[in-house]
Design an enzyme around this catalytic site. Sequence first.
Site, short mmCIF file in Angstrom:
data_model
loop_
_atom_site.label_atom_id
_atom_site.label_comp_id
_atom_site.label_asym_id
_atom_site.label_seq_id
_atom_site.Cartn_x
_atom_site.Cartn_y
_atom_site.Cartn_z
N LYS A 66 0.82 -1.39 0.31
CA LYS A 66 0.19 -0.05 0.27
C LYS A 66 0.78 1.05 -0.04
O LYS A 66 1.95 1.23 0.36
CB LYS A 66 -1.41 0.03 0.94
CG LYS A 66 -1.82 -0.92 0.88
CD LYS A 66 -3.32 -0.38 1.77
CE LYS A 66 -4.07 -0.97 1.76
NZ LYS A 66 -5.60 -1.81 3.16
N ARG B 167 -3.90 -9.74 4.84
CA ARG B 167 -4.44 -9.72 3.65
C ARG B 167 -3.57 -9.67 2.88
O ARG B 167 -2.93 -8.42 2.70
CB ARG B 167 -5.34 -9.14 3.50
CG ARG B 167 -6.54 -9.59 2.33
CD ARG B 167 -7.83 -8.46 2.39
NE ARG B 167 -8.39 -8.55 1.09
CZ ARG B 167 -7.72 -6.81 0.07
NH1 ARG B 167 -6.95 -6.70 0.30
NH2 ARG B 167 -8.34 -7.41 -1.14
#
Length: 274
Positions: free
Chosen positions: A221, A255
């Site tokens: 991210k 995740r």
Amino acid sequence: MTINCKGKLIDLTTPKVMGILNLTPDSFFDGGKYTNENAILNQVEKMLTDGATFIDVGAYSSRPGADFVSETEELQRLLPIIALIDKKFPETLISVDTFRAEVAKQSIETGAAIINDISAGKLDDNMLKTVANLQVPYIMMHMRGTPQTMQQLTNYDDIVKDLIFYFSERIQAAHNLGITDVIIDPGFGFAKTLEQNYKLLNNLELLNITEKPMLVGVSRKSMIYKLLQTTPQNALNGTTVLNTIGLQKGASILRVHDVKEAVETVKLIQNLNC
């Protein structure tokens, strides 16, 4: 600490890894990569072989400013792939990344096992009732607004306290309807500035007060690659570092895009507790 997936109890005392399968053309890292059956099945097989317990399938990119996708298009993208995976790998525990109740319902009926909702039921008033009727595990994430507006909604008095209050309210709403298997996701990168993401990570253990399993999703991210002045493609090392911190602070599920590295991280951290 267990969750019931298709009659199988999954013990989250030992952290598990959830592999990401994006079916969108515009996801920030792997958008448009898995567009045919062979590519999809090869990637699922790789993630399962590498040690993924769950495969998280999404057909609506939730990156900041993502394009709107209609419910019809989301279903057209999702359902054939859920059926394909379920047929080829029938033991796979498929998680469906959606905030729409009807998509959740049809996905479970097609073979999925878990609902992963970025909005914790706030973007579809029928979501909690639907999950309660389906009696499947429910991942509720913290976010404000929508993927199109969330980055304008980053004002908090105290981000950690606000998240604790948010999850307390959403967990109670879920329990009131009979949802028993709830997992919380702090929502790194969703309605949070770079600084807020790191404050949240630094205090992540405080969310354990909810007494719910916690999913951490930081894989590649912007909180990693922007800080390191690099790209998502070069953010695997940073991802592993933050996953390590997440595990040390109580994460039950990671995740990730890169399953092998995450599974190795779990094994190493678990060895510290021997």
